[in-house]
Design an enzyme around this catalytic site. Structure first.
Site, short mmCIF file in Angstrom:
data_model
loop_
_atom_site.label_atom_id
_atom_site.label_comp_id
_atom_site.label_asym_id
_atom_site.label_seq_id
_atom_site.Cartn_x
_atom_site.Cartn_y
_atom_site.Cartn_z
N SER A 160 -45.84 -44.00 -19.21
CA SER A 160 -45.63 -43.30 -20.53
C SER A 160 -45.40 -44.56 -21.49
CB SER A 160 -44.43 -42.46 -20.59
OG SER A 160 -44.74 -41.11 -19.76
N LYS B 226 -58.29 -40.99 -16.44
CA LYS B 226 -57.86 -40.24 -15.17
C LYS B 226 -59.06 -39.11 -15.34
CE LYS B 226 -53.09 -40.95 -15.13
NZ LYS B 226 -51.66 -40.46 -14.99
N GLU C 194 -46.04 -48.83 -11.71
CA GLU C 194 -45.91 -47.39 -12.38
C GLU C 194 -44.63 -46.55 -11.63
OE1 GLU C 194 -49.26 -45.21 -11.56
OE2 GLU C 194 -49.13 -45.45 -9.37
N HIS D 206 -53.19 -45.98 -7.10
CA HIS D 206 -52.53 -45.10 -8.28
C HIS D 206 -51.55 -43.98 -7.29
CE1 HIS D 206 -51.76 -42.48 -11.47
NE2 HIS D 206 -51.93 -43.78 -12.29
N GLY E 13 -46.60 -39.04 -17.07
CA GLY E 13 -46.91 -37.88 -17.41
C GLY E 13 -45.69 -36.90 -17.64
N ASN F 245 -56.50 -46.02 -18.45
CA ASN F 245 -56.64 -44.90 -17.43
C ASN F 245 -57.02 -43.51 -17.91
OD1 ASN F 245 -57.18 -43.80 -14.93
ND2 ASN F 245 -55.15 -43.90 -14.30
N GLU G 166 -51.18 -41.12 -7.89
CA GLU G 166 -51.53 -39.78 -7.91
C GLU G 166 -52.53 -39.69 -6.76
OE1 GLU G 166 -51.52 -39.40 -12.77
OE2 GLU G 166 -53.40 -39.57 -11.90
#
Length: 250
Positions: free
Chosen positions: A213, A11, A168, A96, A174, A9, A98
């Site tokens: 990660s 992003k 996730e 996701h 991140g 991904n 985010e």
């Protein structure tokens, strides 16, 4: 035997020229990936058409990072699933953390997107996972179960067969933090049990990726867990050598 998948991904990173160079680097090393491991790259919308042309006949699949929950119409800035499919992409990342956190995407919205993506032959990589405070409050299983039941359990068996799940832990995205292999396995097994309650033995056929990660130094231990079927890779997918090293970690 379940599919083994490593999906990158990207992003909101790379210009189209940089993306082309990154794909070229991945393709130069793709021969190192063990047989039976599927690679997917998920680029920004602006890259999809040239990326599809570059990846043609390579065995590496292409994913979009999002799609709209409408077929067409007055939705400025949105990209419909039919448009995504027309680029040559065959997957789309949905749910996701985010998107949930920064853009307020709800389970109801994500069900609409998932259904529409499937209608247009896009295979969803559907993301689920808990925040740090939810894990610390010991409600992480409840959170993940609710996310699965609200969307994935609303699908038919035929639709489920086209879906890839990605767990996730939001606290590990991140941040440099990573769930231990035991924590990853515990949640992946739980996810499979939730699916089994609705879909029975078919739950054993669903690929569940770990996203949080994951990097070359820890991928081997994580992928060795019986219910972890690969990874949804963020930052490490922007370095071809790291992305390929992770794919070699099975």
């Amino acid at each position: 035997m379940r599919r083994k998948i490593v999906a990158g991904n990207w992003k909101m990173n790379t210009t189209p020229a940089e993306g082309k160079a990154l794909i070229a680097d991945v393709l130069a090393k793709v021969g190192e990936v063990p047989a039976g491991v599927e690679l997917i790259v998920s680029t920004p919308f602006t890259h999809l058409i040239p990326a599809a042309e570059q990846l043609a006949n390579s065995g590496v699949a292409l994913a979009a990072q999002n799609c709209a929950n409408h077929e067409s119409g007055a939705y400025t800035g949105e990209v419909a699933p039919a448009m995504v499919a027309a680029t040559g992409a065959t997957y789309v990342i949905l749910g996701h953390s985010e998107r949930r956190e920064y853009y307020g995407e709800t389970d109801a919205l994500l069900l609409e997107k998932t259904k529409l993506a499937l209608k247009h032959n896009l295979a969803p990589i559907f993301c689920i996972g808990e925040k740090l405070e939810e894990r610390e409050s010991n409600i992480h299983f409840d959170v993940v179960k609710t996310q699965i039941e609200a969307v994935v359990c609303q699908l038919s068996s035929e639709e489920l067969a086209k879906v890839v799940l990605a767990y996730e832990p939001v606290w590990a995205i991140g941040t440099g933090k990573t769930a231990t292999s035991a924590q990853a396995q515990e949640m992946h097994a739980f996810i499979r049990s939730v699916l089994a309650a609705k879909f029975g033995k078919q739950a054993e056929e669903v690929a569940i990726l770990y996203g949080g990660s994951c990097k070359p130094s820890n991928a081997n231990e994580i992928f060795a867990q019986p219910d972890v079927d690969g990874g949804l890779i963020g930052g490490a997918s922007l370095v071809a050598a790291d992305f390929i090293a992770i794919a070699k970690s099975f």
